[in-house]
Design a protein around this motif. Structure first.
Motif, PDB file in Angstrom:
ATOM      1  N   GLY A 122      10.807 -12.188  52.626  1.00 51.52           N
ATOM      2  CA  GLY A 122      11.430 -12.617  51.397  1.00 51.52           C
ATOM      3  C   GLY A 122      12.835 -13.129  51.593  1.00 51.52           C
ATOM      4  O   GLY A 122      13.148 -13.750  52.620  1.00 51.52           O
ATOM      5  N   SER A 123      13.679 -12.851  50.604  1.00 47.81           N
ATOM      6  CA  SER A 123      15.073 -13.281  50.639  1.00 47.81           C
ATOM      7  C   SER A 123      15.857 -12.323  49.748  1.00 47.81           C
ATOM      8  O   SER A 123      15.251 -11.521  49.030  1.00 47.81           O
ATOM      9  N   ALA A 124      17.176 -12.413  49.802  1.00 49.13           N
ATOM     10  CA  ALA A 124      17.983 -11.463  49.032  1.00 49.13           C
ATOM     11  C   ALA A 124      19.174 -12.165  48.419  1.00 49.13           C
ATOM     12  O   ALA A 124      19.845 -12.960  49.076  1.00 49.13           O
ATOM     13  N   LEU A 125      19.419 -11.846  47.150  1.00 45.78           N
ATOM     14  CA  LEU A 125      20.492 -12.497  46.391  1.00 45.78           C
ATOM     15  C   LEU A 125      21.544 -11.465  45.993  1.00 45.78           C
ATOM     16  O   LEU A 125      21.211 -10.393  45.468  1.00 45.78           O
ATOM     17  N   TYR A 126      22.803 -11.819  46.230  1.00 45.16           N
ATOM     18  CA  TYR A 126      23.924 -10.980  45.791  1.00 45.16           C
ATOM     19  C   TYR A 126      24.584 -11.706  44.633  1.00 45.16           C
ATOM     20  O   TYR A 126      25.236 -12.741  44.826  1.00 45.16           O
ATOM     21  N   ASP A 127      24.364 -11.214  43.427  1.00 43.56           N
ATOM     22  CA  ASP A 127      24.780 -11.939  42.237  1.00 43.56           C
ATOM     23  C   ASP A 127      25.795 -11.102  41.484  1.00 43.56           C
ATOM     24  O   ASP A 127      25.426 -10.246  40.683  1.00 43.56           O
ATOM     25  N   ASP A 128      27.067 -11.324  41.780  1.00 38.34           N
ATOM     26  CA  ASP A 128      28.113 -10.629  41.054  1.00 38.34           C
ATOM     27  C   ASP A 128      27.944  -9.106  41.141  1.00 38.34           C
ATOM     28  O   ASP A 128      28.018  -8.405  40.132  1.00 38.34           O
ATOM     29  N   GLY A 129      27.658  -8.617  42.321  1.00 32.59           N
ATOM     30  CA  GLY A 129      27.512  -7.168  42.503  1.00 32.59           C
ATOM     31  C   GLY A 129      26.083  -6.658  42.394  1.00 32.59           C
ATOM     32  O   GLY A 129      25.787  -5.553  42.832  1.00 32.59           O
ATOM     33  N   ASP A 130      25.193  -7.460  41.801  1.00 29.77           N
ATOM     34  CA  ASP A 130      23.789  -7.037  41.685  1.00 29.77           C
ATOM     35  C   ASP A 130      22.986  -7.571  42.870  1.00 29.77           C
ATOM     36  O   ASP A 130      23.096  -8.752  43.205  1.00 29.77           O
ATOM     37  N   VAL A 131      22.170  -6.698  43.453  1.00 29.66           N
ATOM     38  CA  VAL A 131      21.306  -7.135  44.554  1.00 29.66           C
ATOM     39  C   VAL A 131      19.882  -7.316  44.030  1.00 29.66           C
ATOM     40  O   VAL A 131      19.319  -6.414  43.400  1.00 29.66           O
ATOM     41  N   TRP A 202      11.953 -17.511  48.725  1.00 27.35           N
ATOM     42  CA  TRP A 202      13.316 -17.804  49.210  1.00 27.35           C
ATOM     43  C   TRP A 202      14.115 -18.475  48.107  1.00 27.35           C
ATOM     44  O   TRP A 202      13.761 -19.560  47.635  1.00 27.35           O
ATOM     45  N   PHE A 203      15.186 -17.822  47.683  1.00 29.70           N
ATOM     46  CA  PHE A 203      16.011 -18.253  46.546  1.00 29.70           C
ATOM     47  C   PHE A 203      16.908 -19.422  46.953  1.00 29.70           C
ATOM     48  O   PHE A 203      17.543 -19.385  48.000  1.00 29.70           O
ATOM     49  N   GLU A 258       5.815 -24.903  39.969  1.00 27.86           N
ATOM     50  CA  GLU A 258       5.780 -26.372  39.929  1.00 27.86           C
ATOM     51  C   GLU A 258       4.942 -26.856  41.108  1.00 27.86           C
ATOM     52  O   GLU A 258       4.559 -26.074  41.970  1.00 27.86           O
ATOM     53  N   ALA A 259       4.682 -28.160  41.151  1.00 22.48           N
ATOM     54  CA  ALA A 259       3.882 -28.714  42.247  1.00 22.48           C
ATOM     55  C   ALA A 259       4.619 -28.508  43.575  1.00 22.48           C
ATOM     56  O   ALA A 259       5.846 -28.507  43.611  1.00 22.48           O
ATOM     57  N   PRO A 260       3.860 -28.329  44.664  1.00 16.18           N
ATOM     58  CA  PRO A 260       4.510 -28.069  45.949  1.00 16.18           C
ATOM     59  C   PRO A 260       5.478 -29.183  46.369  1.00 16.18           C
ATOM     60  O   PRO A 260       5.314 -30.336  45.993  1.00 16.18           O
ATOM     61  N   LEU A 261       6.470 -28.794  47.147  1.00 15.11           N
ATOM     62  CA  LEU A 261       7.467 -29.742  47.651  1.00 15.11           C
ATOM     63  C   LEU A 261       6.899 -30.608  48.758  1.00 15.11           C
ATOM     64  O   LEU A 261       7.275 -31.759  48.917  1.00 15.11           O
ATOM     65  N   LEU A 262       6.042 -30.001  49.553  1.00 14.92           N
ATOM     66  CA  LEU A 262       5.538 -30.673  50.752  1.00 14.92           C
ATOM     67  C   LEU A 262       4.234 -30.004  51.114  1.00 14.92           C
ATOM     68  O   LEU A 262       4.085 -28.798  50.896  1.00 14.92           O
ATOM     69  N   ASP A 263       3.287 -30.776  51.620  1.00 12.50           N
ATOM     70  CA  ASP A 263       2.104 -30.105  52.165  1.00 12.50           C
ATOM     71  C   ASP A 263       1.699 -30.704  53.496  1.00 12.50           C
ATOM     72  O   ASP A 263       2.259 -31.712  53.945  1.00 12.50           O
ATOM     73  N   ALA A 264       0.755 -30.037  54.112  1.00 14.93           N
ATOM     74  CA  ALA A 264       0.372 -30.381  55.479  1.00 14.93           C
ATOM     75  C   ALA A 264      -1.148 -30.288  55.592  1.00 14.93           C
ATOM     76  O   ALA A 264      -1.675 -29.693  56.525  1.00 14.93           O
ATOM     77  N   VAL A 265      -1.842 -30.883  54.608  1.00 18.51           N
ATOM     78  CA  VAL A 265      -3.309 -30.774  54.606  1.00 18.51           C
ATOM     79  C   VAL A 265      -3.881 -31.521  55.816  1.00 18.51           C
ATOM     80  O   VAL A 265      -3.514 -32.662  56.087  1.00 18.51           O
ATOM     81  N   GLY A 266      -4.737 -30.831  56.552  1.00 20.83           N
ATOM     82  CA  GLY A 266      -5.311 -31.397  57.773  1.00 20.83           C
ATOM     83  C   GLY A 266      -4.425 -31.182  58.977  1.00 20.83           C
ATOM     84  O   GLY A 266      -4.828 -31.433  60.108  1.00 20.83           O
ATOM     85  N   VAL A 267      -3.197 -30.702  58.741  1.00 18.37           N
ATOM     86  CA  VAL A 267      -2.217 -30.576  59.837  1.00 18.37           C
ATOM     87  C   VAL A 267      -2.009 -29.129  60.254  1.00 18.37           C
ATOM     88  O   VAL A 267      -2.109 -28.795  61.431  1.00 18.37           O
ATOM     89  N   ASN A 268      -1.722 -28.271  59.280  1.00 20.08           N
ATOM     90  CA  ASN A 268      -1.355 -26.903  59.644  1.00 20.08           C
ATOM     91  C   ASN A 268      -1.600 -25.952  58.475  1.00 20.08           C
ATOM     92  O   ASN A 268      -1.349 -26.295  57.322  1.00 20.08           O
ATOM     93  N   GLN A 269      -2.056 -24.765  58.818  1.00 21.61           N
ATOM     94  CA  GLN A 269      -2.415 -23.778  57.801  1.00 21.61           C
ATOM     95  C   GLN A 269      -1.221 -22.961  57.287  1.00 21.61           C
ATOM     96  O   GLN A 269      -1.210 -22.516  56.159  1.00 21.61           O
ATOM     97  N   GLU A 270      -0.228 -22.750  58.139  1.00 22.90           N
ATOM     98  CA  GLU A 270       0.861 -21.846  57.746  1.00 22.90           C
ATOM     99  C   GLU A 270       2.229 -22.512  57.866  1.00 22.90           C
ATOM    100  O   GLU A 270       2.710 -22.739  58.972  1.00 22.90           O
ATOM    101  N   LEU A 271       2.849 -22.812  56.738  1.00 18.60           N
ATOM    102  CA  LEU A 271       4.228 -23.308  56.724  1.00 18.60           C
ATOM    103  C   LEU A 271       5.078 -22.123  56.279  1.00 18.60           C
ATOM    104  O   LEU A 271       5.315 -21.923  55.090  1.00 18.60           O
ATOM    105  N   GLU A 272       5.509 -21.328  57.252  1.00 20.20           N
ATOM    106  CA  GLU A 272       6.047 -20.003  56.938  1.00 20.20           C
ATOM    107  C   GLU A 272       7.545 -20.017  56.639  1.00 20.20           C
ATOM    108  O   GLU A 272       8.308 -20.798  57.196  1.00 20.20           O
ATOM    109  N   ARG A 273       7.912 -19.100  55.764  1.00 22.43           N
ATOM    110  CA  ARG A 273       9.310 -18.830  55.429  1.00 22.43           C
ATOM    111  C   ARG A 273      10.113 -20.106  55.150  1.00 22.43           C
ATOM    112  O   ARG A 273      11.162 -20.344  55.766  1.00 22.43           O
TER     113      ARG A 273
END
Ligand code: FRU
Length: 429
Positions: A122-131, A202-203, A258-273
């Motif tokens: 995942g990811s982590a956000l520090y927002d004005d003292g709040d995690v 990922w924020f 929303e619709a994906p930003l990018l895809d890799a159909v036919g190319v790769n199964q895992e676009l990680e992190r």
């Protein structure tokens, strides 16, 4: 430009930009994209743990947070006694902190209770003292067997207390944020692949528009009858995408797919992190992927791949022509994985975890069948040396490395790169 609109009358939903088979066919290690060989660190900072996917506590604008002088990171962890290949089944998120970006302390598991049978990246956000901690709830709550369902979740309520050392505490509230809609994002029951993906939130706050986004790893459905379905070759089984959701109000707990930003159909199964580094008015989109997740007739590497566009929702083009940004050397092809890039001092730094070393030409699968003591001996299970990347336009180059676990503090300037030192030595000759 990639034409990614589905053929007339053909079902299937495509992202605006794609990683094409033609581009990926050009994947080849070069001097600019191959990391040096890593060796195990002299001292393992966390000998009691296997550590892999890692992310930093960041401010809304993406800057790495420093809370009362501490850098904070989060990692997937498992007890070091466990066989390395079993770690994904018990992954637990822990926090670590450091006052100098070099020596890290274990702040313990973040949650006493969380969603899912185990927690993935995942990811982590520090927002004005709040995690806020965004993570993947992997597996079905309460199921006896291990399952592979994945939901995107956030935990709110975290606060850092440094009055007596360092403590990250709740009480945390876990919120289920997103699950696949089956149309733009494949559900588990639609998947033909070894393992479907809907994970690794990922924020990201867009510095140009101020809009708030959540990127994640996913798959694009490729129904039978769509022009991308290729029954014989099975290309449809390799349908990775970079998903995105929008928070219209900026609320870290309210997202719309929303619709994906990018895809890799036919190319790769895992676009990680998937994650973005904004630099010189350009959006650099990075993902990690594996040698074994490329589609038929393509060969890639365990590597960091990247794309660049003029807008967040732009027409991404692969960096260095093929998308390859940082891979492992040929004699140590699995030495690092799960790269995460962030800007620092005019460069882009890339942290990663030290995976398997001391190869004798085995595949990952063969390593998993070695005697147990050998599997343990060859597994790094700690953070690898941070890579230094020079990035300009559509080109990147690995120009040096820092130490294992080395994440410079804000404002720290980096010394000369190995390349610069060599050049100076030659100039003195
Ligand atoms: C990458 C990854 C992530 C996932 C985690 C599970 O290393 O596959 O996508 O969150 O590992 O351990």
């Amino acid at each position: 430009m990639n034409d990614h609109s589905p053929g007339e009358g053909a079902p299937g939903y495509r992202a605006r930009a794609g990683w094409t088979r033609e581009q990926a066919a050009g994947l080849e290690r070069t001097g600019e994209t191959t990391a040096p060989v890593f060796y195990p660190p002299e001292t393992d900072q966390m000998p009691h743990l296997h550590i892999w996917d890692t992310w930093f506590l960041r401010e809304r604008d993406g800057t790495l947070a420093e809370v009362d002088g501490y850098r904070v990171c989060f990692s997937l962890t498992a007890p070091a006694e466990l066989l390395p290949g079993k770690r994904h089944d018990v992954a637990t998120i822990r926090a670590f902190y450091s006052a100098d970006g070099r020596e890290w302390q274990d702040a313990g598991p973040v949650f006493s209770e969380a969603l899912g049978q185990r927690q993935w990246a995942g990811s982590a956000l520090y927002d004005d003292g709040d995690v806020y901690l965004f993570y993947t709830a992997a597996g079905t709550d309460g199921a006896e067997e291990l399952t592979y369902s994945q939901r995107i979740v956030a935990a709110s309520g975290g606060r850092v207390d440094t009055t007596d050392g360092f403590e990250l505490r709740g009480p945390w509230t876990h919120h289920e944020l997103l699950s696949p809609d089956g149309e733009r994002y494949e559900r588990e029951d639609q998947s033909r692949a070894m393992i479907y993906t809907f994970r690794d939130p990922w924020f990201f706050e867009d510095p140009e528009t101020g809009e708030t986004w959540l990127l994640f790893e996913a798959n694009s459905p490729v129904p039978e009858g769509s022009d991308l379905f290729d029954g014989d070759a099975g290309k449809q089984e390799f349908n990775g995408s970079v998903g995105i959701a929008h928070s219209p109000t900026g609320d870290p707990l309210a997202w719309e797919l929303e619709a994906p930003l990018l895809d890799a159909v036919g190319v790769n199964q895992e676009l990680e992190r998937p994650h973005v580094v904004y630099r010189d008015g350009l959006y650099y989109l990075f993902i990690s992927s594996h040698l074994h997740t490329f589609g038929p007739e393509l060969s890639g590497y365990d590597a960091l791949y990247g794309f660049v566009a003029e807008e967040l929702h732009g027409e991404y083009v692969p960096l260095n022509g093929s998308g390859l940004v940082a891979t492992n050397p040929p004699n140590a092809p699995f030495q690092a994985y799960s790269w995460m890039a962030f800007p620092h001092d005019g460069e882009v730094l890339v942290q990663n975890f030290f995976n398997y070393f001391d190869f004798a030409g085995e595949t990952l699968d063969e390593i998993a069948h070695l005697p147990e003591s050998e599997q343990r001996r060859r597994f790094g299970g700690t953070l690898g040396p941070t890579l230094r990347l020079d990035v300009s336009g559509t080109r990147t180059e690995i120009v040096g490395k820092l130490g294992h676990w080395e994440i410079p503090m804000a404002g720290e300037s980096l010394g000369p790169t190995e390349r610069e030192l060599l050049a100076r030595a030659h100039a003195d000759d």
